[in-house]
Design a protein around this motif. Structure first.
Motif, PDB file in Angstrom:
ATOM      1  N   SER A  30     -30.067 -43.023  40.042  1.00 32.41           N
ATOM      2  CA  SER A  30     -29.164 -42.477  39.019  1.00 32.41           C
ATOM      3  C   SER A  30     -29.867 -42.191  37.703  1.00 32.41           C
ATOM      4  O   SER A  30     -29.418 -41.340  36.941  1.00 32.41           O
ATOM      5  CB  SER A  30     -27.989 -43.424  38.782  1.00 32.41           C
ATOM      6  N   GLU A  31     -30.985 -42.882  37.427  1.00 34.70           N
ATOM      7  CA  GLU A  31     -31.613 -42.717  36.121  1.00 34.70           C
ATOM      8  C   GLU A  31     -33.060 -43.188  36.147  1.00 34.70           C
ATOM      9  O   GLU A  31     -33.398 -44.128  36.860  1.00 34.70           O
ATOM     10  CB  GLU A  31     -30.823 -43.528  35.086  1.00 34.70           C
ATOM     11  N   ASP A  99     -20.065 -47.545  27.227  1.00 32.10           N
ATOM     12  CA  ASP A  99     -19.939 -46.515  26.206  1.00 32.10           C
ATOM     13  C   ASP A  99     -19.184 -47.050  25.000  1.00 32.10           C
ATOM     14  O   ASP A  99     -18.123 -47.666  25.150  1.00 32.10           O
ATOM     15  CB  ASP A  99     -19.200 -45.298  26.766  1.00 32.10           C
ATOM     16  N   ASP A 102     -18.517 -41.190  22.843  1.00 34.81           N
ATOM     17  CA  ASP A 102     -19.048 -40.220  23.799  1.00 34.81           C
ATOM     18  C   ASP A 102     -20.577 -40.196  23.775  1.00 34.81           C
ATOM     19  O   ASP A 102     -21.214 -39.918  24.783  1.00 34.81           O
ATOM     20  CB  ASP A 102     -18.520 -38.817  23.503  1.00 34.81           C
ATOM     21  N   ARG A 144     -26.779 -40.697  23.539  1.00 40.11           N
ATOM     22  CA  ARG A 144     -26.843 -39.639  24.541  1.00 40.11           C
ATOM     23  C   ARG A 144     -26.774 -38.276  23.860  1.00 40.11           C
ATOM     24  O   ARG A 144     -25.822 -37.987  23.154  1.00 40.11           O
ATOM     25  CB  ARG A 144     -25.655 -39.754  25.498  1.00 40.11           C
ATOM     26  N   ASP A 146     -26.855 -35.424  25.697  1.00 40.45           N
ATOM     27  CA  ASP A 146     -25.998 -34.713  26.647  1.00 40.45           C
ATOM     28  C   ASP A 146     -25.899 -35.586  27.895  1.00 40.45           C
ATOM     29  O   ASP A 146     -26.302 -36.750  27.861  1.00 40.45           O
ATOM     30  CB  ASP A 146     -26.539 -33.305  26.953  1.00 40.45           C
ATOM     31  N   LYS A 147     -25.390 -35.058  28.995  1.00 41.47           N
ATOM     32  CA  LYS A 147     -25.187 -35.908  30.176  1.00 41.47           C
ATOM     33  C   LYS A 147     -26.483 -36.366  30.838  1.00 41.47           C
ATOM     34  O   LYS A 147     -26.470 -37.303  31.628  1.00 41.47           O
ATOM     35  CB  LYS A 147     -24.291 -35.214  31.205  1.00 41.47           C
ATOM     36  N   SER A 148     -27.617 -35.740  30.495  1.00 44.88           N
ATOM     37  CA  SER A 148     -28.871 -36.103  31.142  1.00 44.88           C
ATOM     38  C   SER A 148     -29.892 -36.807  30.256  1.00 44.88           C
ATOM     39  O   SER A 148     -30.754 -37.506  30.766  1.00 44.88           O
ATOM     40  CB  SER A 148     -29.547 -34.846  31.720  1.00 44.88           C
ATOM     41  N   TYR A 179     -33.521 -40.346  31.446  1.00 42.20           N
ATOM     42  CA  TYR A 179     -33.066 -39.102  32.081  1.00 42.20           C
ATOM     43  C   TYR A 179     -32.121 -39.495  33.214  1.00 42.20           C
ATOM     44  O   TYR A 179     -32.507 -40.189  34.153  1.00 42.20           O
ATOM     45  CB  TYR A 179     -34.232 -38.292  32.637  1.00 42.20           C
ATOM     46  N   SER A 180     -30.878 -39.063  33.117  1.00 40.64           N
ATOM     47  CA  SER A 180     -29.873 -39.340  34.151  1.00 40.64           C
ATOM     48  C   SER A 180     -29.744 -38.145  35.076  1.00 40.64           C
ATOM     49  O   SER A 180     -29.693 -36.995  34.625  1.00 40.64           O
ATOM     50  CB  SER A 180     -28.511 -39.621  33.506  1.00 40.64           C
TER      51      SER A 180
END
Length: 181
Positions: A30-31, A99, A102, A144, A146-148, A179-180
């Protein structure tokens, strides 16, 4: 010095394979995390080992369904390799990410480690860890983008928790990139 080169080569090989693995792993990984750590950080105490920095590499796996009851921790493996003659170690355990917003999050890990440092005496440049097997914990505050992509301020600690006669722990602080997939 040879053992550090071997550890670095092994971790580099794992990282290289893991970067290519997501497509083949079908979501298993996952990461990936990589960072630079202040070895035996003097923020918490007087440093006893080298001032050479550490390289930290970590792989996080998808949380298995049977761990859902425990807030879905992700299994992990990693290593912190000293770039000089200080103690290096490999570790495995579970990691929890929560979290805050966001973008901001906190992260905690708990597990075990095996190191290449001294186990029977302290020297002018090394601590006495008492035994080879240790506990390993870490905490991070992350952001974060972004999502990655994310950056984290991290602290990690390794010690035997009093299971051996000597218990000179090792605490490292630093910054890591995640990095996800």
């Amino acid at each position: 010095m040879t053992r550090n080169k071997s550890l670095i080569a092994a971790m580099a090989a794992i990282a290289l394979v893991s970067v290519q693995a997501p497509a083949a792993a079908e979501g298993l990984i996952s990461e990936m995390r990589i960072g630079v750590m202040d070895h035996d950080s003097s923020i918490f105490h007087n440093s006893h080992e080298t001032t050479d920095p550490d390289i930290n590499l970590e792989i996080r796996f998808a949380s298995p369904d049977f761990l859902a009851w425990a807030f879905a921790p992700r299994p992990l493996i990693g290593g912190t390799i000293n770039t000089g003659n200080g103690t290096s170690f490999g570790y495995a355990g579970l990691g929890w990410t929560f979290d805050l917003t966001d973008a901001f999050f906190v992260d905690f890990t708990l597990g075990g480690a095996v190191h290449d440092g001294e186990t029977d005496r302290a020297t002018a440049t090394s601590k006495n860890f008492g035994c080879r097997a240790q506990f390993h914990e870490s905490a991070s505050l992350g952001y974060r983008f972004d999502k990655s992509h994310a950056l984290m301020l991290s602290v990690e600690h390794m010690s035997n928790g009093g299971l051996c006669d000597d218990n000179e722990g090792l605490t490292n602080t630093g910054i890591r990139y995640a990095y996800s997939f």
